[in-house]
Design a protein around this motif. Structure first.
Motif, mmCIF file in Angstrom:
data_model
loop_
_atom_site.group_PDB
_atom_site.id
_atom_site.type_symbol
_atom_site.label_atom_id
_atom_site.label_comp_id
_atom_site.label_asym_id
_atom_site.label_seq_id
_atom_site.Cartn_x
_atom_site.Cartn_y
_atom_site.Cartn_z
ATOM 1 N N PRO A 1 61.061 43.471 47.573
ATOM 2 C CA PRO A 1 60.055 42.870 48.470
ATOM 3 C C PRO A 1 58.709 43.575 48.427
ATOM 4 O O PRO A 1 57.662 42.927 48.490
ATOM 5 C CB PRO A 1 60.713 42.979 49.861
ATOM 6 N N ASP A 2 58.727 44.912 48.340
ATOM 7 C CA ASP A 2 57.461 45.651 48.287
ATOM 8 C C ASP A 2 56.678 45.309 47.035
ATOM 9 O O ASP A 2 55.450 45.133 47.069
ATOM 10 C CB ASP A 2 57.725 47.152 48.338
ATOM 11 N N LEU A 3 57.391 45.209 45.889
ATOM 12 C CA LEU A 3 56.730 44.849 44.640
ATOM 13 C C LEU A 3 56.186 43.437 44.722
ATOM 14 O O LEU A 3 55.073 43.166 44.260
ATOM 15 C CB LEU A 3 57.708 44.968 43.471
ATOM 16 N N LYS A 4 56.958 42.538 45.334
ATOM 17 C CA LYS A 4 56.508 41.151 45.469
ATOM 18 C C LYS A 4 55.197 41.084 46.251
ATOM 19 O O LYS A 4 54.272 40.350 45.871
ATOM 20 C CB LYS A 4 57.579 40.316 46.164
ATOM 21 N N GLU A 5 55.108 41.859 47.334
ATOM 22 C CA GLU A 5 53.885 41.853 48.127
ATOM 23 C C GLU A 5 52.699 42.378 47.331
ATOM 24 O O GLU A 5 51.581 41.872 47.454
ATOM 25 C CB GLU A 5 54.085 42.691 49.396
ATOM 26 N N LEU A 6 52.925 43.393 46.514
ATOM 27 C CA LEU A 6 51.855 43.917 45.666
ATOM 28 C C LEU A 6 51.398 42.863 44.664
ATOM 29 O O LEU A 6 50.197 42.712 44.395
ATOM 30 C CB LEU A 6 52.338 45.165 44.929
ATOM 31 N N VAL B 1 51.649 39.536 45.003
ATOM 32 C CA VAL B 1 50.920 38.484 45.726
ATOM 33 C C VAL B 1 49.493 38.936 46.015
ATOM 34 O O VAL B 1 48.526 38.171 45.837
ATOM 35 C CB VAL B 1 51.644 38.123 47.044
ATOM 36 N N GLU B 2 49.341 40.181 46.448
ATOM 37 C CA GLU B 2 48.007 40.720 46.721
ATOM 38 C C GLU B 2 47.150 40.718 45.459
ATOM 39 O O GLU B 2 45.964 40.368 45.494
ATOM 40 C CB GLU B 2 48.143 42.134 47.276
ATOM 41 N N ASP B 3 47.752 41.105 44.330
ATOM 42 C CA ASP B 3 47.024 41.123 43.062
ATOM 43 C C ASP B 3 46.637 39.715 42.637
ATOM 44 O O ASP B 3 45.538 39.486 42.124
ATOM 45 C CB ASP B 3 47.893 41.783 41.983
ATOM 46 N N ILE B 4 47.535 38.748 42.836
ATOM 47 C CA ILE B 4 47.238 37.356 42.476
ATOM 48 C C ILE B 4 46.030 36.857 43.261
ATOM 49 O O ILE B 4 45.100 36.273 42.690
ATOM 50 C CB ILE B 4 48.459 36.451 42.744
ATOM 51 N N ARG B 5 46.045 37.081 44.553
ATOM 52 C CA ARG B 5 44.933 36.618 45.383
ATOM 53 C C ARG B 5 43.620 37.286 44.962
ATOM 54 O O ARG B 5 42.562 36.646 44.957
ATOM 55 C CB ARG B 5 45.225 36.916 46.854
ATOM 56 N N GLU B 6 43.695 38.554 44.611
ATOM 57 C CA GLU B 6 42.491 39.285 44.200
ATOM 58 C C GLU B 6 41.951 38.725 42.882
ATOM 59 O O GLU B 6 40.737 38.507 42.744
ATOM 60 C CB GLU B 6 42.828 40.760 44.051
ATOM 61 N N GLN B 7 42.847 38.482 41.911
ATOM 62 C CA GLN B 7 42.396 38.004 40.600
ATOM 63 C C GLN B 7 41.907 36.558 40.633
ATOM 64 O O GLN B 7 41.111 36.160 39.786
ATOM 65 C CB GLN B 7 43.525 38.134 39.575
ATOM 66 N N LEU B 8 42.392 35.768 41.594
ATOM 67 C CA LEU B 8 42.001 34.357 41.661
ATOM 68 C C LEU B 8 40.884 34.102 42.668
ATOM 69 O O LEU B 8 40.524 32.956 42.908
ATOM 70 C CB LEU B 8 43.217 33.498 42.019
ATOM 71 N N ALA B 9 40.323 35.175 43.219
ATOM 72 C CA ALA B 9 39.337 35.033 44.295
ATOM 73 C C ALA B 9 38.121 34.226 43.890
ATOM 74 O O ALA B 9 37.546 33.498 44.701
ATOM 75 C CB ALA B 9 38.915 36.416 44.792
ATOM 76 N N ASP B 10 37.707 34.335 42.636
ATOM 77 C CA ASP B 10 36.493 33.646 42.179
ATOM 78 C C ASP B 10 36.805 32.430 41.313
ATOM 79 O O ASP B 10 36.006 32.041 40.475
ATOM 80 C CB ASP B 10 35.608 34.625 41.391
ATOM 81 N N THR B 11 37.956 31.822 41.531
ATOM 82 C CA THR B 11 38.358 30.638 40.768
ATOM 83 C C THR B 11 38.637 29.487 41.729
ATOM 84 O O THR B 11 38.727 29.688 42.948
ATOM 85 C CB THR B 11 39.631 30.921 39.936
ATOM 86 N N PRO B 12 38.811 28.260 41.204
ATOM 87 C CA PRO B 12 39.158 27.126 42.078
ATOM 88 C C PRO B 12 40.495 27.310 42.795
ATOM 89 O O PRO B 12 40.820 26.543 43.698
ATOM 90 C CB PRO B 12 39.222 25.955 41.092
ATOM 91 N N LEU B 13 41.283 28.336 42.403
ATOM 92 C CA LEU B 13 42.577 28.569 43.035
ATOM 93 C C LEU B 13 42.487 29.528 44.215
ATOM 94 O O LEU B 13 43.512 29.913 44.787
ATOM 95 C CB LEU B 13 43.578 29.131 42.022
ATOM 96 N N ALA B 14 41.294 29.920 44.596
ATOM 97 C CA ALA B 14 41.126 30.938 45.642
ATOM 98 C C ALA B 14 41.811 30.527 46.941
ATOM 99 O O ALA B 14 42.406 31.365 47.627
ATOM 100 C CB ALA B 14 39.641 31.197 45.882
ATOM 101 N N GLU B 15 41.723 29.258 47.299
ATOM 102 C CA GLU B 15 42.301 28.789 48.564
ATOM 103 C C GLU B 15 43.587 28.006 48.359
ATOM 104 O O GLU B 15 44.100 27.394 49.300
ATOM 105 C CB GLU B 15 41.282 27.908 49.305
ATOM 106 N N ALA B 16 44.132 28.011 47.154
ATOM 107 C CA ALA B 16 45.343 27.240 46.875
ATOM 108 C C ALA B 16 46.539 27.805 47.634
ATOM 109 O O ALA B 16 46.660 29.019 47.823
ATOM 110 C CB ALA B 16 45.626 27.240 45.374
ATOM 111 N N ASP B 17 47.436 26.912 48.081
ATOM 112 C CA ASP B 17 48.664 27.347 48.746
ATOM 113 C C ASP B 17 49.546 28.091 47.755
ATOM 114 O O ASP B 17 49.618 27.727 46.580
ATOM 115 C CB ASP B 17 49.431 26.144 49.286
ATOM 116 N N LEU B 18 50.228 29.136 48.229
ATOM 117 C CA LEU B 18 51.157 29.898 47.403
ATOM 118 C C LEU B 18 52.556 29.752 48.002
ATOM 119 O O LEU B 18 52.776 30.075 49.173
ATOM 120 C CB LEU B 18 50.744 31.368 47.331
ATOM 121 N N ILE B 19 53.480 29.241 47.181
ATOM 122 C CA ILE B 19 54.853 29.019 47.635
ATOM 123 C C ILE B 19 55.770 29.954 46.864
ATOM 124 O O ILE B 19 55.748 29.979 45.631
ATOM 125 C CB ILE B 19 55.291 27.553 47.431
#
Length: 629
Positions: free
Chosen positions: A122-127, A129-147
């Motif tokens: 779980p700790d790795l998963k959270e890291l 997810v955080e990295d994904i959001r950071e890398q996609l911040a300046d793309t059209p996926l910035a506000e996309a839902d994550l499931i």
């Protein structure tokens, strides 16, 4: 309600095909080669019945870099993309390229699907997810839902279905106007029925019994039967995944990449006027006569680029091009496409067609027109110089000049010889190099090395491999070697696999030595707990540049932020080797207990070892990697 087509995208082995099977029960890896290799090679197709009874088509596109052209073939007509990311690996290089391609093709609706979540800590998963959001911040996926999902255990599948249904209800009905057109992505024969093709219907509608025309062959065929989602129908509409049973045409007369249309007036063309967006990371941009791969519809065609109105289109810039094709295509205005480099292959740009059948330079005044005028006046040497300086690849082979200028070697060679003797052109074993082009390359190299020396005053020079890596966007490997040889005459020196400007010398004063001792003492005191660079910078005003100089020497940079004393790291490696030799494997908790460090510290050290191939992660434990054995 609108016809919906969903596409998947993501790195190889991130679980796209398995996810689709969990959603639909359909196996999209259909060939024996795909199943043997465990990867999607061709497009896979399925359909999904949503809780609201709406049936949507799904296109499972390949994730491997070698099959990017197959991926692009599956994207026309896509309404929603599921970006699939492995919870254990996060965003990978092909993930980024897929995002670039999708964005360039105008797709804006995404769902981020994190897969295999039940197989990771779980700790790795959270890291991740955080990295994904950071890398996609300046793309059209910035506000996309994550499931978060796991196709094996069923975690998150119902939530994903609900999100897909939510998006499906927001999709607008496609316009049914225009002549029906379908890019063929598969061709096969069904016993008792004959030739069958599949594709997404881009415009209009097709009816059973209707005549169609095949491009570029312009053969006439007839629709014998239509299927949508494996169901026989009388007609198919724009936006639907469609299978057509065709009469009066054999399977060897039609191939993937061909176009079927109701219109018999669709025009084949050797050139296209287009507007493009060049990706920001493409060093060198797009220049005159670059050889590129045009991915449009379900085809890949080689082409040459001619910038319109400008000398070149730089990284991150928009501009107009005329594409000179090596094969004819049948396309329409506003069709979108992708451009990839010829070799090595990577995505460089994308855009839309403005004129599907232009004349040469009909829209805008361009520099090449002046070159053609010079040729008409007999100034062949000026045209040679213009071509060599304005094309992106600085080195020019004789055959490229012959092809571009339309002259024979007997006319070209004497002029080249004269230009070499005058010093305007340099002849090398990999081609001719205009003096002006060499000066640009030398200036670029000097800028790189000067900046490196300024940043790392205590290092002899830039590692050769790093220099080569920085120049690969401009030159091929052999060309870089030739450039280094030319520059060693008066600009650079080389030693111990490093390259430096001839006038650069390393100096190390007593204040820097003092800072070095403070850094190493602080790191030794912290032991297995990595230290943030910023904390070390506070030790001494010289600490920042000294710490950079110690990288790879007495200090190990675990990340761009955290560092560890080299002796401590070496000690950790020995402890791991000893432990795994005795117990065969080691978990994160084992390493934490072994070093009496925190979970975060242990994770930082182990993840760095994974990258260095000292260790190798398997599920939730580690074994020795190639460099750790």
């Amino acid at each position: 309600m609108a016809n919906i087509v969903i596409g998947t995208a993501g790195h190889i082995d991130h679980g796209k095909t398995t996810l689709i099977k969990a959603l639909t029960g359909i196996e999209t890896d259909t060939t024996s080669e795909e199943k043997k290799r465990g990867m999607s090679i061709n497009l896979g197709f399925a359909y999904l019945d949503l809780p609201n009874k709406k049936r949507v088509g799904i296109v499972d596109v390949p994730g491997h870099e070698k099959f990017i052209k197959n991926m692009v073939a599956g994207l026309p007509g896509i309404n929603l993309v599921l970006l699939v990311i492995d919870a254990a690996e996060g965003i990978m290089p092909q993930t980024k390229e897929h995002i670039d391609i999708l964005t360039l093709l105008g797709i804006r609706d995404f769902l981020i699907v994190l897969t295999k979540v039940d197989t990771v800590d779980p700790d790795l998963k959270e890291l991740v997810v955080e990295d994904i959001r950071e890398q996609l911040a300046d793309t059209p996926l910035a506000e996309a839902d994550l499931i978060e999902t796991d196709a094996v255990t069923g975690t998150g599948i119902n939530e994903l279905l609900a999100k897909i249904q939510e998006h499906s209800e927001e999709v607008q009905e496609r316009s049914g106007s225009g002549s029906a057109r379908l890019n063929v992505d598969r061709v096969f024969s069904v016993k008792g029925f004959g030739t069958v093709v599949t594709g997404t219907l881009l415009d209009g509608s097709i009816n059973t019994g209707e005549d169609l025309y095949l491009y570029p062959s312009q053969k006439k065929t007839r629709v014998r039967n239509i299927q949508v989602h494996e169901t026989d129908v009388k007609n198919a509409h724009s936006g639907q995944r469609t299978a057509l049973n065709l009469a009066n045409i054999a399977t060897d007369e039609i191939k993937r990449g061909d176009v079927l249309s109701v219109s018999e007036k669709l025009e084949d063309t050797w050139m296209l006027d287009v507007k493009i967006t060049c990706l920001p990371e493409v060093e060198g941009g797009i220049g005159l006569w670059d050889r590129v791969r045009l991915l449009i519809g379900t085809r890949e065609v080689m082409a040459r680029t001619v910038p319109l109105g400008v000398d070149w289109i730089g990284p991150g810039e928009e501009g107009f091009l005329q594409l000179r094709l090596e094969e004819q295509v049948a396309v329409k205005e506003r069709d979108r496409f992708i451009l990839r480099s010829y070799s090595p292959m990577y995505t460089i740009a994308g855009g839309e067609i403005l004129d599907a059948a232009p004349h040469k330079h009909r829209r805008f005044k361009v520099e090449i027109l002046e070159s053609l005028k010079a040729k008409e006046e007999g100034s062949l040497d000026e045209l040679i110089a213009d071509f060599m300086v304005n094309k992106k690849q600085p080195f020019t082979k004789e055959k490229d000049l012959q092809e571009y200028l339309g002259v024979g070697v007997e006319e070209l060679q004497p002029i080249l010889t004269e230009m070499v003797s005058e010093g305007r052109v340099i002849e090398t074993k990999v081609g001719y190099l205009a003096q002006a082009s060499y000066q640009k390359l030398a200036d670029r190299s000097a800028e790189l090395l000067s900046a490196y020396h300024k940043q790392y005053r205590l290092r002899f020079g830039m590692p050769l491999e790093e220099f080569r890596s920085r120049m690969r966007g401009l030159l091929a490997e052999k060309e870089i070697s030739v450039l280094i040889t030319l520059m060693k005459e008066n600009l650079v020196k080389e030693a111990n696999d490093k390259i430096a400007l001839t006038d650069f010398e390393v100096t190390f004063n007593k204040y820097q030595q003092a800072a070095k001792e403070k850094i190493e003492t602080a790191l030794a005191k912290n032991g297995y707990t990595p230290v943030k660079k910023d904390e070390l910078f506070d030790l001494d005003k010289n600490a920042e540049e000294v710490l950079e100089a110690l990288n790879g020497e007495t200090v190990v940079f675990l990340t761009h932020e955290y560092v560890l004393l080299g002796k401590i790291f070496d000690q950790a490696v020995k402890e791991i080797q000893r432990y795994i030799a005795e117990h065969k494997q080691m978990t994160l908790g084992d390493f934490r207990d072994l070093t009496n460090s925190s979970r975060k510290s242990s994770m930082l050290i182990l993840e760095y070892m994974d990258k260095q191939e000292i260790t190798k992660r398997v599920d939730n434990y580690r074994i020795l990697g190639e460099k750790g054995k």
